[in-house]
Design a protein around this motif. Sequence first.
Motif, PDB file in Angstrom:
ATOM      1  N   VAL A 163      93.466  96.583  38.155  1.00  0.00           N
ATOM      2  CA  VAL A 163      92.081  96.472  38.133  1.00  0.00           C
ATOM      3  C   VAL A 163      91.657  95.200  37.248  1.00  0.00           C
ATOM      4  O   VAL A 163      90.472  94.559  37.492  1.00  0.00           O
ATOM      5  CB  VAL A 163      91.690  97.934  37.738  1.00  0.00           C
ATOM      6  N   GLU A 164      92.325  94.962  36.009  1.00  0.00           N
ATOM      7  CA  GLU A 164      91.565  93.955  35.376  1.00  0.00           C
ATOM      8  C   GLU A 164      91.738  92.622  36.025  1.00  0.00           C
ATOM      9  O   GLU A 164      91.056  91.791  36.070  1.00  0.00           O
ATOM     10  CB  GLU A 164      92.768  93.937  33.799  1.00  0.00           C
ATOM     11  N   GLU A 165      92.988  92.488  36.809  1.00  0.00           N
ATOM     12  CA  GLU A 165      93.131  91.220  37.427  1.00  0.00           C
ATOM     13  C   GLU A 165      92.035  90.803  38.457  1.00  0.00           C
ATOM     14  O   GLU A 165      91.402  90.020  38.587  1.00  0.00           O
ATOM     15  CB  GLU A 165      94.617  91.265  38.190  1.00  0.00           C
ATOM     16  N   ALA A 166      91.917  92.009  39.117  1.00  0.00           N
ATOM     17  CA  ALA A 166      90.716  91.922  40.328  1.00  0.00           C
ATOM     18  C   ALA A 166      89.190  91.595  39.607  1.00  0.00           C
ATOM     19  O   ALA A 166      88.512  90.819  39.896  1.00  0.00           O
ATOM     20  CB  ALA A 166      90.425  93.139  40.864  1.00  0.00           C
ATOM     21  N   LEU A 167      88.857  92.181  38.606  1.00  0.00           N
ATOM     22  CA  LEU A 167      87.808  91.912  37.741  1.00  0.00           C
ATOM     23  C   LEU A 167      87.640  90.519  37.177  1.00  0.00           C
ATOM     24  O   LEU A 167      86.702  89.658  37.326  1.00  0.00           O
ATOM     25  CB  LEU A 167      87.383  92.862  36.754  1.00  0.00           C
ATOM     26  N   ARG A 168      88.800  89.994  36.569  1.00  0.00           N
ATOM     27  CA  ARG A 168      88.892  88.640  35.995  1.00  0.00           C
ATOM     28  C   ARG A 168      88.614  87.721  37.214  1.00  0.00           C
ATOM     29  O   ARG A 168      87.935  86.613  37.160  1.00  0.00           O
ATOM     30  CB  ARG A 168      90.142  88.530  35.566  1.00  0.00           C
ATOM     31  N   ALA A 169      88.904  87.751  38.376  1.00  0.00           N
ATOM     32  CA  ALA A 169      88.935  87.037  39.337  1.00  0.00           C
ATOM     33  C   ALA A 169      87.736  87.059  39.972  1.00  0.00           C
ATOM     34  O   ALA A 169      86.946  85.869  40.313  1.00  0.00           O
ATOM     35  CB  ALA A 169      90.078  87.220  40.623  1.00  0.00           C
ATOM     36  N   LEU A 170      87.110  88.277  40.040  1.00  0.00           N
ATOM     37  CA  LEU A 170      85.596  88.416  40.594  1.00  0.00           C
ATOM     38  C   LEU A 170      84.868  87.327  39.396  1.00  0.00           C
ATOM     39  O   LEU A 170      83.838  86.637  39.793  1.00  0.00           O
ATOM     40  CB  LEU A 170      85.273  89.548  40.372  1.00  0.00           C
ATOM     41  N   GLU A 171      84.909  87.602  38.191  1.00  0.00           N
ATOM     42  CA  GLU A 171      84.224  86.772  37.117  1.00  0.00           C
ATOM     43  C   GLU A 171      84.393  85.446  37.221  1.00  0.00           C
ATOM     44  O   GLU A 171      83.539  84.624  36.776  1.00  0.00           O
ATOM     45  CB  GLU A 171      84.545  87.544  35.797  1.00  0.00           C
ATOM     46  N   ARG A 172      85.804  85.047  37.391  1.00  0.00           N
ATOM     47  CA  ARG A 172      86.028  83.384  37.526  1.00  0.00           C
ATOM     48  C   ARG A 172      85.010  82.938  38.589  1.00  0.00           C
ATOM     49  O   ARG A 172      84.430  81.766  38.461  1.00  0.00           O
ATOM     50  CB  ARG A 172      87.323  83.268  37.852  1.00  0.00           C
ATOM     51  N   ALA A 173      85.053  83.508  39.755  1.00  0.00           N
ATOM     52  CA  ALA A 173      84.394  83.011  40.738  1.00  0.00           C
ATOM     53  C   ALA A 173      82.753  82.966  40.724  1.00  0.00           C
ATOM     54  O   ALA A 173      82.069  82.038  40.689  1.00  0.00           O
ATOM     55  CB  ALA A 173      84.552  83.887  41.980  1.00  0.00           C
ATOM     56  N   LEU A 174      82.417  84.047  39.934  1.00  0.00           N
ATOM     57  CA  LEU A 174      80.914  83.981  39.558  1.00  0.00           C
ATOM     58  C   LEU A 174      80.780  82.970  38.590  1.00  0.00           C
ATOM     59  O   LEU A 174      79.482  82.306  38.676  1.00  0.00           O
ATOM     60  CB  LEU A 174      80.501  85.662  38.927  1.00  0.00           C
ATOM     61  N   ALA A 175      81.236  82.972  37.676  1.00  0.00           N
ATOM     62  CA  ALA A 175      81.296  81.676  36.481  1.00  0.00           C
ATOM     63  C   ALA A 175      81.242  80.425  37.414  1.00  0.00           C
ATOM     64  O   ALA A 175      80.313  79.562  37.076  1.00  0.00           O
ATOM     65  CB  ALA A 175      82.412  81.752  35.639  1.00  0.00           C
ATOM     66  N   ALA A 176      82.187  80.135  38.301  1.00  0.00           N
ATOM     67  CA  ALA A 176      82.049  78.775  38.891  1.00  0.00           C
ATOM     68  C   ALA A 176      80.829  78.584  39.888  1.00  0.00           C
ATOM     69  O   ALA A 176      80.293  77.641  39.699  1.00  0.00           O
ATOM     70  CB  ALA A 176      83.382  78.740  39.845  1.00  0.00           C
ATOM     71  N   VAL A 177      80.330  79.707  40.459  1.00  0.00           N
ATOM     72  CA  VAL A 177      79.176  79.399  41.316  1.00  0.00           C
ATOM     73  C   VAL A 177      77.812  79.335  40.361  1.00  0.00           C
ATOM     74  O   VAL A 177      76.968  78.356  40.699  1.00  0.00           O
ATOM     75  CB  VAL A 177      78.817  80.700  41.942  1.00  0.00           C
ATOM     76  N   LEU A 178      77.887  80.154  38.979  1.00  0.00           N
ATOM     77  CA  LEU A 178      76.593  79.850  38.393  1.00  0.00           C
ATOM     78  C   LEU A 178      76.891  78.638  37.426  1.00  0.00           C
ATOM     79  O   LEU A 178      75.806  78.641  36.398  1.00  0.00           O
ATOM     80  CB  LEU A 178      76.451  81.147  37.556  1.00  0.00           C
ATOM     81  N   GLY A 179      77.725  77.927  37.342  1.00  0.00           N
ATOM     82  CA  GLY A 179      78.090  77.127  36.385  1.00  0.00           C
ATOM     83  C   GLY A 179      78.209  77.596  34.713  1.00  0.00           C
ATOM     84  O   GLY A 179      77.693  76.757  33.935  1.00  0.00           O
ATOM     85  N   GLU A 180      78.727  78.844  34.636  1.00  0.00           N
ATOM     86  CA  GLU A 180      78.732  79.162  33.247  1.00  0.00           C
ATOM     87  C   GLU A 180      80.252  79.269  32.876  1.00  0.00           C
ATOM     88  O   GLU A 180      81.174  79.260  33.778  1.00  0.00           O
ATOM     89  CB  GLU A 180      78.060  80.884  33.250  1.00  0.00           C
ATOM     90  N   PRO A 181      80.607  79.319  31.796  1.00  0.00           N
ATOM     91  CA  PRO A 181      81.868  79.566  31.292  1.00  0.00           C
ATOM     92  C   PRO A 181      82.389  81.089  31.752  1.00  0.00           C
ATOM     93  O   PRO A 181      81.473  81.954  31.767  1.00  0.00           O
ATOM     94  CB  PRO A 181      82.022  79.263  30.073  1.00  0.00           C
ATOM     95  N   ALA A 182      83.679  80.963  32.113  1.00  0.00           N
ATOM     96  CA  ALA A 182      84.185  82.148  32.803  1.00  0.00           C
ATOM     97  C   ALA A 182      84.286  83.352  31.754  1.00  0.00           C
ATOM     98  O   ALA A 182      84.067  84.555  32.084  1.00  0.00           O
ATOM     99  CB  ALA A 182      85.540  82.090  33.315  1.00  0.00           C
ATOM    100  N   ASP A 183      84.386  83.250  30.872  1.00  0.00           N
ATOM    101  CA  ASP A 183      84.424  84.366  29.478  1.00  0.00           C
ATOM    102  C   ASP A 183      83.105  84.578  28.882  1.00  0.00           C
ATOM    103  O   ASP A 183      83.038  85.370  27.765  1.00  0.00           O
ATOM    104  CB  ASP A 183      85.542  84.118  28.654  1.00  0.00           C
TER     105      ASP A 183
END
Lengths: 160, 160
Positions: A101-121
Motif C-alpha cells: 500500500v505504501e508503495e502505491a501511495l508513494r508512486a501516486l505522490e511522485r506522479a502528482l509532484a511531477a505534474v505540479l512541479g513540487e518536491p515529492a515529499d
Amino acid sequence: MLFAERGYDGTSVDDLVQGLGVHRGSLYKVFGSKRGLYLAALRHHLEDEVLPTVAALTVTSGPAEALAQAAGGFDGGAAAGLLLSAAVHQAPTDPDVAALVEEALRALERALAAVLGEPADSPLIGALGASVLGLRLRDRAFGPAASAPAVHALAVRLAD
Amino acid sequence: MLFAERGYDGTSVDDLVQGLGVHRGSLYKVFGSKRGLYLAALRHHLEDEVLPTVAALTVTSGPAEALAQAAGGFDGGAAAGLLLSAAVHQAPTDPDVAALVEEALRALERALAAVLGEPADSPLIGALGASVLGLRLRDRAFGPAASAPAVHALAVRLAD
DNA sequence: ATCGGTCAAGAACGAGCGTTCCAGAACTCA
DNA sequence: TGAGTTCTGGAACGCTCGTTCTTGACCGAT
C-alpha cells in the motif's frame, strides 16, 4: 475482484473457488493459502493497474486533468477498492500489505509532484495524495456521482 | 473499539464478549445481534464523537486550524477507524450503515463550509471533506506522523 | 497397454463462527 | 421470608471457515 468488493474477511475460499472457476487444489498449489492469493491479487493490482495509471498522469495536459484522472482512474473503481480495503483493514496488522500500500501511495505522490512541479515529499503533495484516496472512498460509499466536480474544484484551486 | 481496529468481519462475538466484559446473553438481549451491536457502536461514535468534534470546528480561529482539527479529531484516531471501516466495507452493502456514514460526512462538510464561507454543497467542500477522510486513512495505514504538516499545507493553500 | 504426473470434483477435517439455551447465583420488593 | 425477575458462566447448536485428502479421469511418453 471479490476481495475488493467484500474485503478479505468477507470473502471465503468457497467464494473464490466459485468466482474464479478454479479448482480448490490448484489454488492452494499455486498460492499456498488464502493470504497468499490475496497478496498476489494486491501485487497484481498495484503493478498492472495502479502504477500504469499513475505513470499516465505525468503526460496529461495539466494539473486539473492529472488530478481528475488520478481520482477516477486505477481501473474504473472496483479494484481501487482493493487498495482502500487493504489500507484500512489489512495494512495496520500485515506488514507485507502495508509495504504494498505504501508503495502505491508513494508512486501516486511522485506522479502528482511531477505534474505540479513540487518536491515529492512536500506536505502539500501528501495531502493531495490523501485527497485522491478520500475521493475514491467517497465514490465507494456513495456512488461515483459526486466526485468529478469535487476533484475539479480542488484542482483549479490548487493549481493556480 | 474492537470493530474499529479489526473491522466487522474480523471481530468475533467472543472477542466482543471478552473485550467488553459483558455477558453473551446480555449482549444479545440488548442489541439482538452482532450487527445490532455494530450499528449501535457506529451510531454512538457518530453522535458522541464525530458530531461534537465537527461542531467544535465552527468556533476555531480560522480555516487552517479547523482543517487540522478535523483531520486530527474525532477521538484521537482509533474510532475514526470505525467510520473509515464502515465507509469502505459496510456502507456499500448495508443501507443502514451507508446512511450513518453519509450523515457523518455531511456534518463534516457543513462545518467546513461554515468555516470557509462556502456553500455546503460546493464541489470544493466535497473535495475537502474527502481530503480529511483520506488523511485519516493515511494515518491509519502508516501511523499518524505524516498528516499534521500535510493538512497544514492544504489549509494554507486553500484558505488564502 | 501401461506408466508417472497433472488435473478436476468434492468429501472430510478440526476449528471457529453467530446464536440459543440452561442451571444456578444474585438481586428486588411485597 | 419467599416468589419473581434479572444476571452470570458456560455448554451446545448448526453452520461456515481455511485447509487437506481421496478418488478417478486424463495426458503424452514408453
